[in-house]
Design an enzyme around this catalytic site. Sequence first.
Site, PDB file in Angstrom:
ATOM      1  N   GLU A 199       0.922  -1.268   0.060  1.00  0.00           N
ATOM      2  CA  GLU A 199       0.005   0.154  -0.062  1.00  0.00           C
ATOM      3  C   GLU A 199       0.956   1.346   0.114  1.00  0.00           C
ATOM      4  OE1 GLU A 199      -3.199  -0.015   2.872  1.00  0.00           O
ATOM      5  OE2 GLU A 199      -4.013  -1.895   1.950  1.00  0.00           O
ATOM      6  N   GLU A 387      -5.494  -8.543   0.281  1.00  0.00           N
ATOM      7  CA  GLU A 387      -6.139  -8.273   1.633  1.00  0.00           C
ATOM      8  C   GLU A 387      -7.693  -7.996   1.521  1.00  0.00           C
ATOM      9  OE1 GLU A 387      -4.654  -4.953   4.164  1.00  0.00           O
ATOM     10  OE2 GLU A 387      -2.617  -5.737   4.013  1.00  0.00           O
TER      11      GLU A 387
HETATM   12  C1  PNW Z   1      -4.474  -1.972   5.242  1.00  0.00           C
HETATM   13  N1  PNW Z   1      -7.955   3.774   4.420  1.00  0.00           N
HETATM   14  O1  PNW Z   1      -4.514  -0.518   5.718  1.00  0.00           O
HETATM   15  C2  PNW Z   1      -3.325  -2.379   5.765  1.00  0.00           C
HETATM   16  O2  PNW Z   1      -2.540  -3.088   4.659  1.00  0.00           O
HETATM   17  C3  PNW Z   1      -3.333  -3.286   7.182  1.00  0.00           C
HETATM   18  O3  PNW Z   1      -1.935  -3.052   7.713  1.00  0.00           O
HETATM   19  C4  PNW Z   1      -4.635  -2.694   7.778  1.00  0.00           C
HETATM   20  O4  PNW Z   1      -4.697  -3.286   9.216  1.00  0.00           O
HETATM   21  C5  PNW Z   1      -5.857  -2.933   7.263  1.00  0.00           C
HETATM   22  O5  PNW Z   1      -5.767  -2.583   5.943  1.00  0.00           O
HETATM   23  C6  PNW Z   1      -6.962  -2.507   7.938  1.00  0.00           C
HETATM   24  O6  PNW Z   1      -7.056  -1.158   8.105  1.00  0.00           O
HETATM   25  C7  PNW Z   1      -5.520   0.667   5.321  1.00  0.00           C
HETATM   26  O7  PNW Z   1      -7.815   4.723   5.396  1.00  0.00           O
HETATM   27  C8  PNW Z   1      -5.527   1.575   6.272  1.00  0.00           C
HETATM   28  O8  PNW Z   1      -8.452   3.908   3.365  1.00  0.00           O
HETATM   29  C9  PNW Z   1      -6.106   2.660   6.103  1.00  0.00           C
HETATM   30  C10 PNW Z   1      -6.988   2.595   4.849  1.00  0.00           C
HETATM   31  C11 PNW Z   1      -6.812   1.556   3.862  1.00  0.00           C
HETATM   32  C12 PNW Z   1      -6.117   0.267   4.266  1.00  0.00           C
END
Ligand code: PNW
Length: 481
Positions: A199, A387
Amino acid sequence: MKNVTRREFGKTVAAAAAVAAAGIALPKFAFGEPLGEARRFPKGFLWGCATASYQVEGGAQEDGRGPSNWDVFSHTPGKTYQGDTGDVADDSYHRYREDIHLAHNLGLQTMRMSISWSRVFPSGTGQVNQKGLDYYNRVVDELLANHITPYITMFHWDLPAALPGGWQNRDTSKAFADYAGYMAKHLGDRVNHFMTTNEFTCFTDLGYKVGQFAPGLKLPDREANQVRHNGILAHGLGVQAIRANTPHGTQVGLAENANVFVPVIETPEHIEAARKATRFGNAPFLTALMEGSYMNEYLEHEGANAPRFEANDFRAIGSPLDFVGLNIYTPTYVRADHSALGFMVEQPPTSYPHMASPWLTIGPECIYWGVRNVCDLWKVPAVYITENGCSSDDVVTPEGRVEDTDRVMYLRNHLTQLHRAVAENYPVKGYFLWSLLDNFEWADGYSKRFGIHYVDFKTQKRIPKLSAEWYREVIAKNEVE
Ligand code: PNW
């Protein structure tokens, strides 16, 4: 074959079978198993769960691990929910056998995990910490002993704090490649699937521009765009380094939360708008990787703040990948319009439903469109959902159960939409549910739970939730009801 319903697809398969019986050569798409009414996935489809080092390991100061940017950030007052840190997290550094056992009980065929760079290279470069490497050797061996195929992410946001300037420094991209090559060399005899980074937008923009993630900076656009560039350069150099250090046939990709654009209505003009939005809306990251250059529209849009790059950068950044991993959570709805870009993003109404995390708006068709847009645009050889999952307000009942019916609803609907992509023959090879365990949810600390196993963070007791039971059924039957 892109717009057929399942019923039509069934008819197509039946017709193709008749053609095959008559001894006529068939087009490739007709060879799928008959899908019938159950949403069955193809034989060999891989079911997994995903985790990440800083979110589960703990053992932050053990056996010579160096500090990461997330250790520094989470220990800075006011940066995470109630000052939560990953010091202990799920204590998987000590309990990895128990966790792999949970994965085994689910029938998981694969696990996606990441490496803590500073556990192996405490200063980011130079001296190796043998005990850190030993830990990942033990984890990989334990997974294999349980017939679980490891998929390894080299970088899931925990950057060695010792690297001067972090991602603002172009040298970090080079340091990443050295580290990734080293890990690939030492694990590549047993691990055949590697992802470079996780990401881009989260470790670049959220860390250096928005300030919500480590290191918590709010840089102006010009500098923030350079951080983005260093991020994709790290990926590209990483791909080259992993390939140089592994046997032929090792599969290399990344895990990217591409912005997923969903047509407001499935008409040709809105579908086309979603495709255009996918290119432009991912221009600094996935589009640049897939096309081996920045879109002119992106460079023009950024103007004087556009990233500067060296002539050879895109030779690395555009390295062909064996697969693209997509982290898919939420939709962005778009419609066609007459603007220069040809699309307009719809703002969700305040009543739009979301899961426990306010950002996690629910639109299960995003998983279908995420796959379809990326495959239609760039003809990628293979896609994994690296994911997908959600937070809910889980509680343990007096009987000791966690009835996360909302998570089951979220997962069932997403897998149904993923099946649509599979039935249309998009090359989806596997699905990694986020996450095996409740864990350190970054700036939200332990306040948001994404696991299908509940973790009592005081006792480290794990309890399989209803969703774990449900996922076990999906895996056993290879279908979603
Ligand atoms: C992902 N958003 O993060 C990550 O790859 C993980 O480590 C995390 O725990 C998981 O999704 C759940 O959050 C994100 O704000 C964090 O759109 C924030 C966002 C999207 C993905």
